[in-house]
Design a protein around this motif. Structure first.
Motif, PDB file in Angstrom:
ATOM      1  N   VAL A  22      13.842 -61.564 -44.313  1.00 12.81           N
ATOM      2  CA  VAL A  22      14.104 -62.854 -43.691  1.00 12.81           C
ATOM      3  C   VAL A  22      15.080 -62.707 -42.533  1.00 12.81           C
ATOM      4  CG1 VAL A  22      15.085 -65.144 -44.068  1.00 12.81           C
ATOM      5  CG2 VAL A  22      13.789 -64.040 -45.867  1.00 12.81           C
ATOM      6  N   LEU A  23      14.848 -63.480 -41.500  1.00 10.48           N
ATOM      7  CA  LEU A  23      15.803 -63.596 -40.399  1.00 10.48           C
ATOM      8  C   LEU A  23      16.207 -65.062 -40.309  1.00 10.48           C
ATOM      9  CD1 LEU A  23      17.206 -62.998 -37.679  1.00 10.48           C
ATOM     10  CD2 LEU A  23      14.967 -63.144 -36.598  1.00 10.48           C
ATOM     11  N   ASN A  62      31.932 -64.425 -36.545  1.00  6.03           N
ATOM     12  CA  ASN A  62      33.254 -63.803 -36.369  1.00  6.03           C
ATOM     13  C   ASN A  62      34.248 -64.156 -37.473  1.00  6.03           C
ATOM     14  OD1 ASN A  62      32.245 -62.843 -33.931  1.00  6.03           O
ATOM     15  ND2 ASN A  62      33.156 -64.473 -32.710  1.00  6.03           N
ATOM     16  N   ASP A  96      22.916 -61.562 -48.257  1.00  5.85           N
ATOM     17  CA  ASP A  96      22.752 -60.452 -47.308  1.00  5.85           C
ATOM     18  C   ASP A  96      21.567 -60.685 -46.361  1.00  5.85           C
ATOM     19  OD1 ASP A  96      23.408 -58.054 -46.133  1.00  5.85           O
ATOM     20  OD2 ASP A  96      22.212 -56.860 -47.520  1.00  5.85           O
ATOM     21  N   ILE A  97      21.542 -61.856 -45.750  1.00  5.58           N
ATOM     22  CA  ILE A  97      20.450 -62.232 -44.841  1.00  5.58           C
ATOM     23  C   ILE A  97      20.935 -62.159 -43.390  1.00  5.58           C
ATOM     24  CG2 ILE A  97      19.021 -64.202 -44.081  1.00  5.58           C
ATOM     25  CD1 ILE A  97      18.872 -64.971 -47.102  1.00  5.58           C
ATOM     26  N   PRO A  98      20.194 -61.442 -42.527  1.00  7.20           N
ATOM     27  CA  PRO A  98      20.612 -61.301 -41.120  1.00  7.20           C
ATOM     28  C   PRO A  98      20.607 -62.635 -40.383  1.00  7.20           C
ATOM     29  CG  PRO A  98      18.723 -59.874 -41.613  1.00  7.20           C
ATOM     30  CD  PRO A  98      18.954 -60.720 -42.818  1.00  7.20           C
ATOM     31  N   PHE A  99      21.576 -62.793 -39.478  1.00  7.81           N
ATOM     32  CA  PHE A  99      21.795 -64.055 -38.776  1.00  7.81           C
ATOM     33  C   PHE A  99      21.864 -63.794 -37.273  1.00  7.81           C
ATOM     34  CE2 PHE A  99      24.896 -67.082 -36.959  1.00  7.81           C
ATOM     35  CZ  PHE A  99      24.340 -68.296 -37.357  1.00  7.81           C
ATOM     36  N   LEU A 100      21.113 -64.552 -36.505  1.00  4.27           N
ATOM     37  CA  LEU A 100      21.190 -64.482 -35.043  1.00  4.27           C
ATOM     38  C   LEU A 100      21.375 -65.886 -34.486  1.00  4.27           C
ATOM     39  CD1 LEU A 100      18.278 -62.023 -34.026  1.00  4.27           C
ATOM     40  CD2 LEU A 100      20.727 -61.524 -34.030  1.00  4.27           C
ATOM     41  N   PRO A 113      27.553 -62.318 -28.950  1.00  3.74           N
ATOM     42  CA  PRO A 113      26.253 -62.105 -28.309  1.00  3.74           C
ATOM     43  C   PRO A 113      25.203 -63.039 -28.904  1.00  3.74           C
ATOM     44  CG  PRO A 113      26.800 -60.264 -29.770  1.00  3.74           C
ATOM     45  CD  PRO A 113      27.979 -61.171 -29.778  1.00  3.74           C
ATOM     46  N   TYR A 114      24.397 -63.649 -28.054  1.00  6.21           N
ATOM     47  CA  TYR A 114      23.375 -64.575 -28.537  1.00  6.21           C
ATOM     48  C   TYR A 114      22.137 -64.476 -27.663  1.00  6.21           C
ATOM     49  CZ  TYR A 114      25.325 -67.399 -24.733  1.00  6.21           C
ATOM     50  OH  TYR A 114      25.776 -67.821 -23.511  1.00  6.21           O
ATOM     51  N   ILE A 115      21.036 -65.009 -28.190  1.00  9.32           N
ATOM     52  CA  ILE A 115      19.787 -65.041 -27.434  1.00  9.32           C
ATOM     53  C   ILE A 115      19.813 -66.239 -26.499  1.00  9.32           C
ATOM     54  CG2 ILE A 115      17.283 -65.324 -27.596  1.00  9.32           C
ATOM     55  CD1 ILE A 115      17.631 -64.107 -30.502  1.00  9.32           C
ATOM     56  N   LEU A 148      10.541 -62.202 -32.046  1.00  7.45           N
ATOM     57  CA  LEU A 148      11.318 -62.121 -33.289  1.00  7.45           C
ATOM     58  C   LEU A 148      10.427 -61.950 -34.511  1.00  7.45           C
ATOM     59  CD1 LEU A 148      14.112 -64.811 -32.781  1.00  7.45           C
ATOM     60  CD2 LEU A 148      14.344 -62.322 -32.692  1.00  7.45           C
ATOM     61  N   ARG A 150       8.054 -60.158 -34.887  1.00  8.73           N
ATOM     62  CA  ARG A 150       7.669 -58.764 -35.073  1.00  8.73           C
ATOM     63  C   ARG A 150       8.763 -57.979 -35.794  1.00  8.73           C
ATOM     64  NH1 ARG A 150       5.419 -56.466 -29.626  1.00  8.73           N
ATOM     65  NH2 ARG A 150       4.602 -54.914 -31.079  1.00  8.73           N
ATOM     66  N   LEU A 151       9.897 -58.639 -36.006  1.00  7.33           N
ATOM     67  CA  LEU A 151      11.035 -57.950 -36.637  1.00  7.33           C
ATOM     68  C   LEU A 151      11.304 -58.428 -38.057  1.00  7.33           C
ATOM     69  CD1 LEU A 151      13.456 -58.127 -33.591  1.00  7.33           C
ATOM     70  CD2 LEU A 151      12.284 -56.091 -34.423  1.00  7.33           C
ATOM     71  N   THR A 152      10.527 -59.383 -38.550  1.00  2.00           N
ATOM     72  CA  THR A 152      10.817 -59.937 -39.870  1.00  2.00           C
ATOM     73  C   THR A 152       9.539 -60.497 -40.483  1.00  2.00           C
ATOM     74  OG1 THR A 152      12.302 -61.445 -41.058  1.00  2.00           O
ATOM     75  CG2 THR A 152      11.419 -62.235 -38.976  1.00  2.00           C
TER      76      THR A 152
END
Lengths: 355, 355
Positions: A22-23, A62, A96-100, A113-115, A148, A150-152
């Motif tokens: 998951v993302l 942060n 433990d889920i990645p966050f953007l 850093p952000y999209i 995105l 393609r990454l999750t």
């Protein structure tokens, strides 16, 4: 099924989520509409709502907001409730889920850093010219959704957009839905009268009151916010299932998706929110989605009545309710096998550390 | 091992890459140094070098550059060679490898969604104040590297930074390495004299000529470019193996990593470049890495002598050589089991379509 999860809609099964599959993406945006007093609780003062989206995601990434000296809180009649970003942070870290982060047009940019999908924030909707480039934002979102996915295996999309239920109301009405008095809000007393007045002034200024729009992006351009086309674009571009982590604002995203593509399939798209939105007597998310399509809604109850934290208990009185994808983040944690008691304990611990 | 891959360095084994296990990130940046005539071939004129990084990544993501009417090409003495972005695009598409863009400070921003690490481009290095905030860029890169490494098993990092070998030379010299006449370049005749003159002027202006630096970021601040701390930060933050896809510029990244953390382990970091850089008689990448640490270099030969495309054949004469992670992108495609003949055929097809 965990008793903390309630399902509304046609699909009975919950999405399957494995480790590292998951993302979680948080889309931030602003409009000058949030500067109107009495409209939103997403900031200590109307002016400070400009900082809330950046401060929310800085808190998650942060550990503290760098753009503001204080953590965003909702204060109504002296009762303080912490930003839902603490719920999102606690749930995602525990699971433990990645966050953007993606910027669709936040007034203040986060120091991380952000999209970048779009830079410019929206105007006040009473101008009838709220978002200058909604189709561009949608197309940028679509490219990002494709990349995105393609990454999750599954994208959860939350948002932080102060006064976002008012702009959602605008888009829903402009697209022909019956939404007056149905959107949620971040304060116990939902200022429906003010929201309707602002939207009506915006629709009138744009000259689109009552008639069918030729171009669905006109709705966003007139009375929307930049988050709506960004999230709709990401969902449209994704090749993997998408969960819209939010309340009634996400129904405006669904409405735009349907308007842009009447054949859009809602099989791989669900909404995940909190029980505070699902049970909210001042709004009706099921009535809104019911007009759009067969859309499944998951609602997660963190059982804050079991908490001894006064700030979290204020959620039970109708403060905050949802935001920064809090409901979806908790759903993702539950689907990763964590008990709600553990998630709530982590939220309480985090509140103790940062407030 | 595919005969197109040569290995230089201590580690004999190639990284293993499964399906959906790699992310290819391209970091773009500019400095005003690229406006100096005769320094770089990364643009039809010195002024147009401002557009090259954006046009390169737009070509890869959108299929055509939107910021420029033309695809970037290197023109030396009438011989035209296409931007290495076509190699990267062909290899990544054929191998179905996800691609993201990060801005470390490009002069012209691409019209596509990208990760924002830093906004501001660098100045001319002769000022001795080339990059105003290298440590901030490094820290932002570190956060991003940590976040991205949760979404993949291996990060390849390419770059597009016009005149980047000159700024790499600056950083290497400022950090105490013997790099005069050793960096590569995008034209057949490597203007070493000009590069050295500009770096010496910059070092003198910064007052750091010859002495040991207290702070490694001073080297970047004085005579570097924003790509170097961004890529070093991403590599430092990543929890998965990193391949630096580039030529001698990537040795400056390694030098910065080592200077920031003398204990940095180069076990999970390799450099992947083209045979044009590895065999370049005007530069010496092995001599540069040899001074820094035990760093493995993979060099990929696309056998352009077998091609009938005149633009690609100009690579054999020393034009372009590398860029936009071309060597690394081909390595990733080969490691996914594709034969070099297929990769080259795709590059030729793409050249035919877009030029």
């Amino acid at each position: 099924m965990d008793q903390a999860i309630k399902t509304y809609g046609s699909i009975e099964k919950l999405p399957e989520i494995g480790k590292n599959e998951v993302l979680f993406l948080c889309v931030i945006a602003s409009t000058l509409t949030s500067r109107r007093p009495g409209l939103t609780g997403a900031g200590a003062t109307p002016e400070l709502t400009d900082y809330t989206p950046a401060a929310d995601v800085e808190l998650i990434v942060n550990g503290e907001p760098t753009c503001l000296p204080e953590i965003p809180q909702t204060i109504v009649d002296g009762a303080i409730a912490p930003t839902p970003a603490v719920i999102t942070k606690a749930a995602l870290e525990l699971a433990d889920i990645p966050f953007l982060v993606a910027d669709a047009g936040a007034a203040v940019k986060p120091k991380l850093p952000y999209i970048k999908i779009n830079d410019k924030p929206g105007s006040d909707i009473t101008t009838g010219q709220a978002v200058s480039n909604p189709e561009f934002i949608f197309q940028q979102g679509k490219i990002m959704g494709k990349l995105l996915s393609r990454l999750t295996h599954h994208i959860f999309i939350g948002e932080s957009t102060p006064a976002g239920t008012t702009t959602a109301l605008g888009v829903l009405q402009a697209l022909g839905y019956d939404a007056w008095g149905k959107v949620s809000g971040s304060t116990p007393e939902n200022p429906h009268h003010l929201k309707q007045e602002l939207v009506e002034r915006g629709l009138k200024a744009a000259g689109i009151h009552g008639q069918k729009l030729q171009d669905p992006f006109q709705a966003v351009q007139a009375v929307g916010d930049p988050m709506i086309p960004a999230v709709a674009g990401i969902a449209a571009g994704s090749k993997v299932p998408v969960t819209l982590a939010g309340g009634t604002q996400m129904t405006a995203v669904c409405a735009l998706l349907k308007a842009v593509d009447p054949e859009f399939l809602f099989d791989d798209l669900t909404i995940a929110t909190t029980s505070f939105v699902a049970r909210d007597e001042t709004s009706d998310i099921n009535y809104l989605t019911g007009q759009i399509d067969d859309i499944t809604i998951f609602a997660v109850d963190p059982f804050f009545e079991k908490s001894e934290n006064d700030g979290l208990k204020n959620y039970l009185n109708g403060s905050v309710k949802e935001g920064v994808g809090a409901g979806g983040a908790m759903l993702a944690a539950l689907l990763r096998g964590l008990p709600m008691n553990d998630v709530r304990a982590r939220i309480e611990k985090l509140c103790g550390e940062i407030f």
